[in-house]
Write a protein that holds these residues in place. Structure first.
Motif: not given
Length: 617
Positions: A126-139
């Protein structure tokens, strides 16, 4: 590729050696922030992934994981850093687990030297990269391709989600099935229910290209039953980014507050062959409060329906500003302001450059270069349109440059200090709620204006009834077109605390890269004289990453001693005769307008084809 001049003191081999030295003798740089937050001095833990390694490891630098699934099994903690080896390819979708905390974000990045590490998702993902109900990230510093609905998808279905930073990324070639809605595309940060909202989102230096899904970069959105007092996503910034070759919209802010799109570019948007979902534009805002679109460029936009323009203040927007942007060679309008059902209020459109918009005969006749339009009883209130430059050359002779049929119940739209050059006599077709003054109209014949009950009136006739005070008609021929030009730019190649190009350096290089790519080296040579202030190993990685969109269009001279201070940009003839000189940051309107006045329309030398299908398997 990065082109070094012969005899450069910094050879490619030297750069590589320095990269190894710098990266082997230091840890990762701490994560930087746009908004005020504390930064940890060191990461809590560092984990490494090298998908070219023959044997599995424990995630340490000496024994890295060799597949993404190893990292998927690990819940990351605040302050952790995960790094993929440059020059490698990892296959599969990636959904790392865990959240950071305030001042301690988790960072997903690259290490080593060479091309950005690639994550290639199979078509069924569905996607290459997923964050779900997550926070404080740098990609940052990744090349992402594949999947069928999303490139990067950051979402959630509950609560307030903070601090999502996407930097220095190339997201491309997402190919899926038929469009069903606008909630898909290359980079999407948005809720999956009305109960979720984002705060502090930064997209910086992201190049998003090639998808038959909807959006290039979408922040916000969500097709849910929001209550009128539902909170908006807040503190949203998209900058120094590009979108091209997408079926739908380019860069958009939906349901946001305190947002901006700046120093970015979008082209070949609205490429869907038939209207399956909506009517796309390049760069626009909807239900946006205190939002600014500035110093951007949009061109080669299209739509199988209406719209197909560059910039759009859409309905239910409050205190939006569109300023210092460049729009050219679009099928639809340069800029539009809409209202529908809800009020669009206190907006400003100023200091923009519009050249050869409305290339579609159908859209030119309907919309013009400037389109003010409402439906479902939605009014426009408090709109100011000033100090814009419009060059109008429509494919149909009776198309007006400005079309206003909007519901404007209170004070009229103020249209002043604008400069319109037209090849046709029809300047505007407007209802009576339009107050023009102090404008300059440049054309060979007599301009004609429709304002309320006055149809095809002359400027003198309007002035006789108190309209268009201080406006005038002139005839100033355009400059003679030459065959070739040069630009020499003296730029601080500064590196930020993340080891990435600093925003100011990236902003100017993105503008120059796009301009050089449009004309090609035979017509426009762009030479960068770097004033380096940073670790050279990080600098070569940063410049190599910048080249992913237009390989080889910028040349870098490290040999010749600088003949000007940092921040100077010079436009010269092909033989070196100075024409113009600028100091400080120059946006696409300033540089692109000056070059186009002398070279004419671009031939768009940088048009790309999608990556071969086998690269996505």
């Amino acid at each position: 590729m990065i082109v070094f001049f012969p005899g450069s003191k910094r050879s490619v081999a030297g750069w590589v050696a320095l990269v190894v030295l710098v990266l082997s003798s230091s840890s990762f740089a701490p994560v930087g922030h746009v908004f005020a937050q504390s930064v940890p001095a060191v990461a809590a833990h560092s984990y490494f992934i090298d998908c070219s390694s023959a044997s599995p490891g424990d995630g340490s630098r000496s024994h890295p994981w060799n597949k993404l699934t190893d990292a998927l099994a690990h819940p990351f903690q605040p302050g952790d850093q995960i790094a993929l080896a440059r020059g490698t390819v990892c296959r599969g979708g990636f959904a790392p687990q865990g959240s950071g905390s305030e001042g301690w974000p988790i960072r997903l990045t690259a290490y080593g030297h060479g091309l950005r590490p690639r994550i290639v998702a199979p078509p069924m993902e569905r996607q290459i990269l997923l964050l779900f109900n997550q926070e404080y990230w740098q990609i940052d510093s990744l090349d992402l391709s594949g999947a069928d609905e999303y490139g990067i998808f950051v979402s959630g279905d509950k609560g307030l989600l903070h601090h999502i930073y996407l930097k220095n990324l190339y997201v491309h070639d997402v190919t899926g099935g038929a469009l069903k809605n606008k909630d898909n595309g290359l980079v999407v940060v948005g809720p999956s229910s009305a109960a979720a909202v984002f705060n502090d989102v930064l997209v910086d230096g992201v190049d998003a290209a090639h998808t038959n899904q909807w959006a290039g970069i979408l922040i916000g959105g969500g097709n849910y039953a929001y209550t009128p007092d539902a909170p908006l996503n807040r503190q949203i910034e998209v900058r120094n980014s590009t979108v091209h070759d997408v079926f739908g919209d380019g860069i958009i802010l939906f349901r946001d507050q305190d947002g901006s799109i700046k120093t970015s570019a979008a082209w070949q948007t609205g490429m869907q062959p038939t209207q399956e979902v909506g009517t796309p534009n390049a760069i626009w805002t909807w239900t946006c409060t205190n939002c600014t679109v500035e110093d951007n460029e949009a061109y080669l936009t299209d739509s199988p329906g209406v719209d197909g323009g560059a910039y759009d203040i859409d309905w239910d927007n409050t205190r939006n500003t569109v300023q210092r942007n460049y729009a050219h060679d679009t099928q639809g309008y340069c800029v539009a302001v809409f209202a529908a059902g809800y009020t669009t209020s206190e907006s400003a459109v100023r200091d923009n450059l519009c050249i050869d918009n409305g290339l579609s005969p159908r859209l030119a006749a309907l919309q013009g270069a400037v389109y003010l339009h409402t439906w479902n009883d939605g009014p426009i209130k408090g709109l100011e349109f000033e100090n814009n430059t419009i060059q109008w050359n429509p494919p149909v002779a009776d198309a007006a440059a400005i079309v206003n049929d909007a519901l404007i119940p209170d004070s009229p739209v103020y249209f002043r200090h604008n400069r319109i050059t037209s090849t046709t006599p029809h300047i505007y077709r407007s209802n009576a709620q339009f107050a023009p003054s102090a404008n300059t109209y440049n054309l060979a014949g007599t301009p004609l204006f429709t304002l309320g009950d006055l149809h095809d009136a002359s400027l003198a006739a309007l002035q006789a009834v108190g309209k268009e005070s201080e406006s005038r008609v002139v005839h100033i021929p355009l400059p003679t077109v030459v065959k070739a030009l040069r630009i020499e730019a003296y730029i601080d190649i500064d590196i930020d605390v993340d080891g990435l190009l600093a925003p100011s350096a990236r902003a100017q290089l993105v503008v120059l890269r796009d301009l050089a790519g449009q004309y090609g080296p035979d017509r426009l040579k762009v030479l960068i004289h770097p004033h380096s202030r940073s670790a050279v190993g990080l600098e070569v990685n940063a410049l190599r990453d910048l080249e992913d969109v237009y390989p080889g269009v910028l040349r870098y001279d490290y040999k010749t001693p600088a003949k000007a201070s940092a921040g100077v940009i010079r436009l010269l003839t092909s033989s070196g005769t100075p024409l113009l000189e600028w100091h400080g940051f120059q946006d696409a309107a300033a540089l692109g307008g000056a070059v186009r006045a002398r070279l004419g329309a671009p031939q768009y030398a940088h048009m790309q084809q999608p990556s071969p299908l086998e690269e996505k398997q």
